[in-house]
Scaffold this motif. Structure first.
Motif, PDB file in Angstrom:
ATOM      1  N   THR A 190     -14.892  75.125  92.521  1.00 42.92           N
ATOM      2  CA  THR A 190     -13.969  75.360  91.419  1.00 42.92           C
ATOM      3  C   THR A 190     -12.526  75.261  91.891  1.00 42.92           C
ATOM      4  O   THR A 190     -12.116  75.940  92.839  1.00 42.92           O
ATOM      5  CB  THR A 190     -14.216  76.748  90.792  1.00 42.92           C
ATOM      6  OG1 THR A 190     -15.530  76.770  90.214  1.00 42.92           O
ATOM      7  CG2 THR A 190     -13.181  77.045  89.715  1.00 42.92           C
ATOM      8  N   ALA A 191     -11.762  74.393  91.249  1.00 45.74           N
ATOM      9  CA  ALA A 191     -10.372  74.151  91.648  1.00 45.74           C
ATOM     10  C   ALA A 191      -9.752  73.145  90.688  1.00 45.74           C
ATOM     11  O   ALA A 191     -10.447  72.546  89.868  1.00 45.74           O
ATOM     12  CB  ALA A 191     -10.299  73.618  93.073  1.00 45.74           C
ATOM     13  N   VAL A 192      -8.450  72.981  90.837  1.00 43.06           N
ATOM     14  CA  VAL A 192      -7.777  71.859  90.188  1.00 43.06           C
ATOM     15  C   VAL A 192      -7.817  70.695  91.176  1.00 43.06           C
ATOM     16  O   VAL A 192      -7.398  70.839  92.327  1.00 43.06           O
ATOM     17  CB  VAL A 192      -6.328  72.196  89.818  1.00 43.06           C
ATOM     18  CG1 VAL A 192      -5.645  70.973  89.207  1.00 43.06           C
ATOM     19  CG2 VAL A 192      -6.286  73.367  88.850  1.00 43.06           C
ATOM     20  N   TYR A 193      -8.318  69.578  90.726  1.00 46.05           N
ATOM     21  CA  TYR A 193      -8.462  68.394  91.570  1.00 46.05           C
ATOM     22  C   TYR A 193      -7.324  67.419  91.273  1.00 46.05           C
ATOM     23  O   TYR A 193      -7.103  67.042  90.116  1.00 46.05           O
ATOM     24  CB  TYR A 193      -9.814  67.734  91.324  1.00 46.05           C
ATOM     25  CG  TYR A 193     -10.954  68.476  91.980  1.00 46.05           C
ATOM     26  CD1 TYR A 193     -11.345  69.728  91.516  1.00 46.05           C
ATOM     27  CD2 TYR A 193     -11.620  67.956  93.090  1.00 46.05           C
ATOM     28  CE1 TYR A 193     -12.364  70.441  92.133  1.00 46.05           C
ATOM     29  CE2 TYR A 193     -12.648  68.651  93.712  1.00 46.05           C
ATOM     30  CZ  TYR A 193     -13.007  69.894  93.223  1.00 46.05           C
ATOM     31  OH  TYR A 193     -14.020  70.592  93.840  1.00 46.05           O
ATOM     32  N   GLU A 237       4.303  57.426  97.774  1.00 46.93           N
ATOM     33  CA  GLU A 237       3.162  58.301  97.522  1.00 46.93           C
ATOM     34  C   GLU A 237       3.298  58.882  96.124  1.00 46.93           C
ATOM     35  O   GLU A 237       4.391  59.258  95.700  1.00 46.93           O
ATOM     36  CB  GLU A 237       3.105  59.436  98.543  1.00 46.93           C
ATOM     37  CG  GLU A 237       1.939  60.398  98.325  1.00 46.93           C
ATOM     38  CD  GLU A 237       1.875  61.481  99.409  1.00 46.93           C
ATOM     39  OE1 GLU A 237       2.876  61.671 100.121  1.00 46.93           O
ATOM     40  OE2 GLU A 237       0.813  62.138  99.520  1.00 46.93           O
ATOM     41  N   PHE A 238       2.163  58.972  95.426  1.00 44.16           N
ATOM     42  CA  PHE A 238       2.165  59.514  94.069  1.00 44.16           C
ATOM     43  C   PHE A 238       0.995  60.476  93.892  1.00 44.16           C
ATOM     44  O   PHE A 238      -0.036  60.346  94.556  1.00 44.16           O
ATOM     45  CB  PHE A 238       2.053  58.382  93.030  1.00 44.16           C
ATOM     46  CG  PHE A 238       3.202  57.426  93.070  1.00 44.16           C
ATOM     47  CD1 PHE A 238       3.132  56.262  93.819  1.00 44.16           C
ATOM     48  CD2 PHE A 238       4.373  57.694  92.361  1.00 44.16           C
ATOM     49  CE1 PHE A 238       4.192  55.372  93.872  1.00 44.16           C
ATOM     50  CE2 PHE A 238       5.439  56.817  92.406  1.00 44.16           C
ATOM     51  CZ  PHE A 238       5.349  55.661  93.166  1.00 44.16           C
ATOM     52  N   TRP A 239       1.190  61.414  92.967  1.00 43.59           N
ATOM     53  CA  TRP A 239       0.165  62.405  92.646  1.00 43.59           C
ATOM     54  C   TRP A 239      -0.148  62.375  91.153  1.00 43.59           C
ATOM     55  O   TRP A 239       0.723  62.114  90.322  1.00 43.59           O
ATOM     56  CB  TRP A 239       0.648  63.807  92.994  1.00 43.59           C
ATOM     57  CG  TRP A 239       0.732  64.077  94.456  1.00 43.59           C
ATOM     58  CD1 TRP A 239       1.812  63.894  95.270  1.00 43.59           C
ATOM     59  CD2 TRP A 239      -0.309  64.596  95.294  1.00 43.59           C
ATOM     60  NE1 TRP A 239       1.502  64.256  96.564  1.00 43.59           N
ATOM     61  CE2 TRP A 239       0.216  64.701  96.607  1.00 43.59           C
ATOM     62  CE3 TRP A 239      -1.633  65.001  95.074  1.00 43.59           C
ATOM     63  CZ2 TRP A 239      -0.542  65.173  97.678  1.00 43.59           C
ATOM     64  CZ3 TRP A 239      -2.380  65.475  96.138  1.00 43.59           C
ATOM     65  CH2 TRP A 239      -1.837  65.556  97.425  1.00 43.59           C
ATOM     66  N   GLY A 240      -1.405  62.679  90.841  1.00 46.26           N
ATOM     67  CA  GLY A 240      -1.792  62.879  89.458  1.00 46.26           C
ATOM     68  C   GLY A 240      -1.433  64.277  88.997  1.00 46.26           C
ATOM     69  O   GLY A 240      -0.961  65.109  89.782  1.00 46.26           O
ATOM     70  N   GLN A 241      -1.683  64.556  87.730  1.00 44.40           N
ATOM     71  CA  GLN A 241      -1.276  65.825  87.146  1.00 44.40           C
ATOM     72  C   GLN A 241      -2.286  66.940  87.415  1.00 44.40           C
ATOM     73  O   GLN A 241      -1.982  68.110  87.212  1.00 44.40           O
ATOM     74  CB  GLN A 241      -1.076  65.675  85.627  1.00 44.40           C
ATOM     75  CG  GLN A 241      -2.351  65.675  84.792  1.00 44.40           C
ATOM     76  CD  GLN A 241      -3.132  64.379  84.880  1.00 44.40           C
ATOM     77  OE1 GLN A 241      -2.722  63.407  85.530  1.00 44.40           O
ATOM     78  NE2 GLN A 241      -4.270  64.333  84.197  1.00 44.40           N
ATOM     79  N   GLY A 242      -3.467  66.585  87.864  1.00 40.14           N
ATOM     80  CA  GLY A 242      -4.501  67.568  88.157  1.00 40.14           C
ATOM     81  C   GLY A 242      -5.528  67.671  87.045  1.00 40.14           C
ATOM     82  O   GLY A 242      -5.208  67.558  85.864  1.00 40.14           O
ATOM     83  N   TRP A 281      -8.616  62.317  96.799  1.00 39.37           N
ATOM     84  CA  TRP A 281      -8.669  63.524  95.993  1.00 39.37           C
ATOM     85  C   TRP A 281      -8.382  64.741  96.864  1.00 39.37           C
ATOM     86  O   TRP A 281      -8.897  64.858  97.983  1.00 39.37           O
ATOM     87  CB  TRP A 281     -10.044  63.667  95.347  1.00 39.37           C
ATOM     88  CG  TRP A 281     -10.356  62.592  94.367  1.00 39.37           C
ATOM     89  CD1 TRP A 281     -10.989  61.413  94.595  1.00 39.37           C
ATOM     90  CD2 TRP A 281     -10.005  62.589  92.981  1.00 39.37           C
ATOM     91  NE1 TRP A 281     -11.070  60.672  93.441  1.00 39.37           N
ATOM     92  CE2 TRP A 281     -10.477  61.376  92.424  1.00 39.37           C
ATOM     93  CE3 TRP A 281      -9.374  63.501  92.130  1.00 39.37           C
ATOM     94  CZ2 TRP A 281     -10.317  61.050  91.074  1.00 39.37           C
ATOM     95  CZ3 TRP A 281      -9.212  63.175  90.795  1.00 39.37           C
ATOM     96  CH2 TRP A 281      -9.679  61.957  90.287  1.00 39.37           C
ATOM     97  N   TYR A 282      -7.579  65.617  96.323  1.00 36.33           N
ATOM     98  CA  TYR A 282      -7.286  66.903  96.932  1.00 36.33           C
ATOM     99  C   TYR A 282      -7.606  67.959  95.878  1.00 36.33           C
ATOM    100  O   TYR A 282      -7.677  67.659  94.692  1.00 36.33           O
ATOM    101  CB  TYR A 282      -5.817  66.988  97.337  1.00 36.33           C
ATOM    102  CG  TYR A 282      -5.450  66.064  98.480  1.00 36.33           C
ATOM    103  CD1 TYR A 282      -5.373  64.683  98.288  1.00 36.33           C
ATOM    104  CD2 TYR A 282      -5.199  66.558  99.752  1.00 36.33           C
ATOM    105  CE1 TYR A 282      -5.055  63.833  99.321  1.00 36.33           C
ATOM    106  CE2 TYR A 282      -4.864  65.710 100.800  1.00 36.33           C
ATOM    107  CZ  TYR A 282      -4.787  64.351 100.577  1.00 36.33           C
ATOM    108  OH  TYR A 282      -4.473  63.510 101.615  1.00 36.33           O
TER     109      TYR A 282
END
Length: 122
Positions: free
Chosen positions: A90-93, A110-115, A36-37
């Motif tokens: 507080t942020a978009v994860y 590598e792949f990312w989710g939409q947040g 998670w970022y």
């Protein structure tokens, strides 16, 4: 070919808890690292927590002792249990998958989710 679908974000008061989930689907053979970022307004994206396929985890100093990352390899899913939340969380994860081996292509990807938005009120 691969989708990361996040769930569990929302609004919570300071001191509260939330649990984020991220399910990876597609032509996946294996995933080396999931994590998670987060990105707050006006700030760069930063690492929150990552976990390897062997179960080794790493956390940002700001969340150590409050957040716990886990994964279910049978479901290609990673979780982030967030306790004692603070307004500065507080942020978009964003969910991330690294070292993804596909059943249809050579190489690792590598792949990312939409947040997913997490908002902690004071």
């Amino acid at each position: 070919q691969v989708q990361l679908v996040e769930s569990g974000g929302g609004l919570v008061q300071a001191g509260g808890s939330l649990r984020l989930s991220c399910a990876a689907s597609g032509n996946i053979y294996s995933i080396r690292t999931m994590g998670w970022y987060r990105q707050a307004p006006g700030k760069q994206r930063e690492l929150v927590a990552v976990i390897t396929s062997g179960g080794r985890s790493n956390y940002a100093d700001s969340v150590k002792g409050r957040f716990t990352i886990s994964r279910d390899d049978a479901k290609n899913t990673v979780y982030l249990q967030m306790n004692s939340l603070k307004p500065e969380d507080t942020a978009v994860y964003f969910c991330n998958a690294q070292g993804v081996v596909l059943t249809t292509l050579l190489g690792r990807y590598e792949f990312w989710g939409q947040g997913s938005q997490v908002t902690v009120s004071a």
